[in-house]
Design a protein around this motif. Structure first.
Motif, PDB file in Angstrom:
ATOM      1  N   ASN A   3      72.342  37.792  37.345  1.00 24.60           N
ATOM      2  CA  ASN A   3      73.342  37.840  38.400  1.00 24.60           C
ATOM      3  C   ASN A   3      73.024  36.757  39.424  1.00 24.60           C
ATOM      4  N   PRO A   4      73.979  35.896  39.755  1.00 24.91           N
ATOM      5  CA  PRO A   4      73.685  34.804  40.683  1.00 24.91           C
ATOM      6  C   PRO A   4      73.235  35.270  42.069  1.00 24.91           C
ATOM      7  N   ASN A   5      73.752  36.399  42.528  1.00 23.48           N
ATOM      8  CA  ASN A   5      73.343  36.894  43.847  1.00 23.48           C
ATOM      9  C   ASN A   5      71.892  37.370  43.827  1.00 23.48           C
ATOM     10  N   VAL A   6      71.521  38.083  42.782  1.00 28.56           N
ATOM     11  CA  VAL A   6      70.145  38.570  42.674  1.00 28.56           C
ATOM     12  C   VAL A   6      69.204  37.383  42.508  1.00 28.56           C
ATOM     13  N   HIS A   7      69.591  36.438  41.669  1.00 25.17           N
ATOM     14  CA  HIS A   7      68.782  35.234  41.468  1.00 25.17           C
ATOM     15  C   HIS A   7      68.559  34.504  42.790  1.00 25.17           C
TER      16      HIS A   7
END
Length: 117
Positions: A71-75
């Motif tokens: 997930n780009p937000n978690v990354h």
């Protein structure tokens, strides 16, 4: 003999525990907490919010293999932790640990209720 490589966050036992707890959450809650971490970290390091948006837009999950890369937000949240000093990391851990732990307790309560039925 197999070599074990430590990730940057495994060098701090509290951060490693925080990451393990975060990794066990469902994706939606991970994303919600990640956005909060991004916002908090960006104020700590005075990072331009438009740059953060650009980073999310340019994100390609095929370039990464870690659990938080899905997930780009978690990354982006995890990578933004890397930019913080130890005191700032500790502040993030303290602020978000309670929410993460409460989510785990809720999950455990739900499992216990199912087992009792």
């Amino acid at each position: 003999m197999k070599k074990y490589y430590q990730r940057w966050y495994e060098k701090n036992e509290y951060l490693a525990a925080f990451m393990n707890l975060l990794s066990d959450l469902d994706i939606e809650l991970q994303c919600e907490i990640a956005i909060d971490i991004i916002m908090k970290a960006s104020t700590m390091i005075d990072r331009d919010y438009t740059k953060i948006i650009q980073d999310v837009a340019n994100y390609n999950p095929r370039d990464y293999k870690r659990w938080y890369d899905k997930n780009p937000n978690v990354h982006l949240a995890i990578e933004s932790l890397r930019d913080l000093d130890e005191n700032q990391k500790d502040e993030i851990i303290q602020e978000f640990s309670e929410k993460i732990l409460n989510s785990h307790y809720i999950k455990l309560d739900e499992i216990e209720k199912i087992d009792e039925e």
